[in-house]
Design an enzyme around this catalytic site. Structure first.
Site, PDB file in Angstrom:
ATOM      1  N   GLU A  65      45.983  77.661  11.295  1.00 22.68           N
ATOM      2  CA  GLU A  65      46.662  77.150  12.482  1.00 22.68           C
ATOM      3  C   GLU A  65      47.737  78.136  12.921  1.00 22.68           C
ATOM      4  O   GLU A  65      48.485  78.656  12.096  1.00 22.68           O
ATOM      5  CB  GLU A  65      47.285  75.786  12.172  1.00 22.68           C
ATOM      6  CG  GLU A  65      48.173  75.206  13.240  1.00 22.68           C
ATOM      7  CD  GLU A  65      47.491  75.043  14.591  1.00 22.68           C
ATOM      8  OE1 GLU A  65      48.077  75.474  15.601  1.00 22.68           O
ATOM      9  OE2 GLU A  65      46.381  74.490  14.625  1.00 22.68           O
ATOM     10  N   ASP A 115      40.724  75.895  22.369  1.00 24.95           N
ATOM     11  CA  ASP A 115      41.095  76.027  23.782  1.00 24.95           C
ATOM     12  C   ASP A 115      39.862  76.438  24.586  1.00 24.95           C
ATOM     13  O   ASP A 115      39.254  77.476  24.307  1.00 24.95           O
ATOM     14  CB  ASP A 115      42.191  77.087  23.930  1.00 24.95           C
ATOM     15  CG  ASP A 115      42.842  77.072  25.295  1.00 24.95           C
ATOM     16  OD1 ASP A 115      42.154  76.749  26.286  1.00 24.95           O
ATOM     17  OD2 ASP A 115      44.044  77.377  25.384  1.00 24.95           O
ATOM     18  N   LYS A 119      38.976  78.301  33.205  1.00 28.64           N
ATOM     19  CA  LYS A 119      38.831  79.173  34.378  1.00 28.64           C
ATOM     20  C   LYS A 119      37.905  80.340  34.039  1.00 28.64           C
ATOM     21  O   LYS A 119      38.008  80.931  32.972  1.00 28.64           O
ATOM     22  CB  LYS A 119      40.196  79.683  34.833  1.00 28.64           C
ATOM     23  CG  LYS A 119      41.109  78.586  35.360  1.00 28.64           C
ATOM     24  CD  LYS A 119      42.438  79.152  35.837  1.00 28.64           C
ATOM     25  CE  LYS A 119      43.327  78.036  36.390  1.00 28.64           C
ATOM     26  NZ  LYS A 119      44.636  78.541  36.852  1.00 28.64           N
ATOM     27  N   ASP A 151      35.485  68.854  24.139  1.00 25.74           N
ATOM     28  CA  ASP A 151      35.339  67.893  25.233  1.00 25.74           C
ATOM     29  C   ASP A 151      34.882  68.597  26.503  1.00 25.74           C
ATOM     30  O   ASP A 151      34.617  67.941  27.513  1.00 25.74           O
ATOM     31  CB  ASP A 151      36.680  67.196  25.494  1.00 25.74           C
ATOM     32  CG  ASP A 151      37.723  68.170  26.052  1.00 25.74           C
ATOM     33  OD1 ASP A 151      37.975  69.193  25.381  1.00 25.74           O
ATOM     34  OD2 ASP A 151      38.274  67.908  27.137  1.00 25.74           O
TER      35      ASP A 151
END
Length: 200
Positions: A65, A115, A119, A151
């Site tokens: 992390e 992430d 875009k 997602d």
């Protein structure tokens, strides 16, 4: 005034601080056993990692992390639950895999809700790419698995293509976490009625 930086050394039994002079980890020495190693890339606040480690004490777990506060929270939870099979480290994913993990040392990688960089001009920043697959493959033990969830439908489709075009990997039934293993991100997205796309 009080320093707001979390004291991760308070839970040092669960935190790995990378050694720049000798970054490669020696798992048997680190965990005190030769149990299989599973790695959660982008482990967040540790909800999945903690639940998984609690259920499988005969498996070693490593959380990678980049945010220190999340590392601290995971280590604190592991300490409070008395889990001895979980470690977490603050490091960028590619650097952690390339420098810290021995080759063919990982039985399972979990990559949940990275992430998506939605875009189009930012797609090259996505974690899953052909060079990243090369890195994962070098660290996977024979017959090792990779489980992915997002997602973001476009990211799921792009990831499926990258894996599908690589003959070193074959598709298996998607990993389905139990309710207590759902990540904090998945709980948020589920509450927003966003479906989860899973690949393994």
């Amino acid at each position: 005034m009080r320093n707001s930086r979390p004291d991760i050394l308070a839970f040092q039994d669960h935190v790995i601080i990378p050694d720049p002079d000798a970054p490669t980890l020696h798992m048997a020495e680190l965990y005190g056993n030769d149990n299989p190693l599973e790695v959660d890339i982008g482990s967040g606040k540790g909800r999945f990692l903690i639940a998984r480690a609690h259920k499988h004490p005969d498996v070693n777990y490593l959380g990678i992390e980049r945010q220190l506060g999340r590392v601290y929270r995971t280590a604190k939870k592991a300490d409070h639950r008395g889990l001895t099979n979980i470690k977490v480290t603050q490091v960028e994913a590619r650097l952690g895999l390339s420098e810290m993990l021995p080759d063919e040392s990982v039985t399972t990688f979990y990559i949940f809700f990275p992430d998506p960089w939605p875009k189009r001009r930012h797609e090259r920043r996505r974690l899953v790419s052909q060079p990243f697959l090369d890195l994962l493959h070098s660290k996977l033990a024979p017959r090792g698995c990779i489980h992915f969830a997002t997602d973001h439908k476009d990211y799921a489709e792009a990831t499926a293509i990258v894996f599908g075009d690589d003959a070193r990997f074959s598709s298996i039934p998607p990993f389905e976490p139990s309710e207590d293993e759902l990540t904090d991100f998945e709980l948020i997205f589920t509450a927003q009625s966003k479906p989860t796309n899973r690949l393994s």
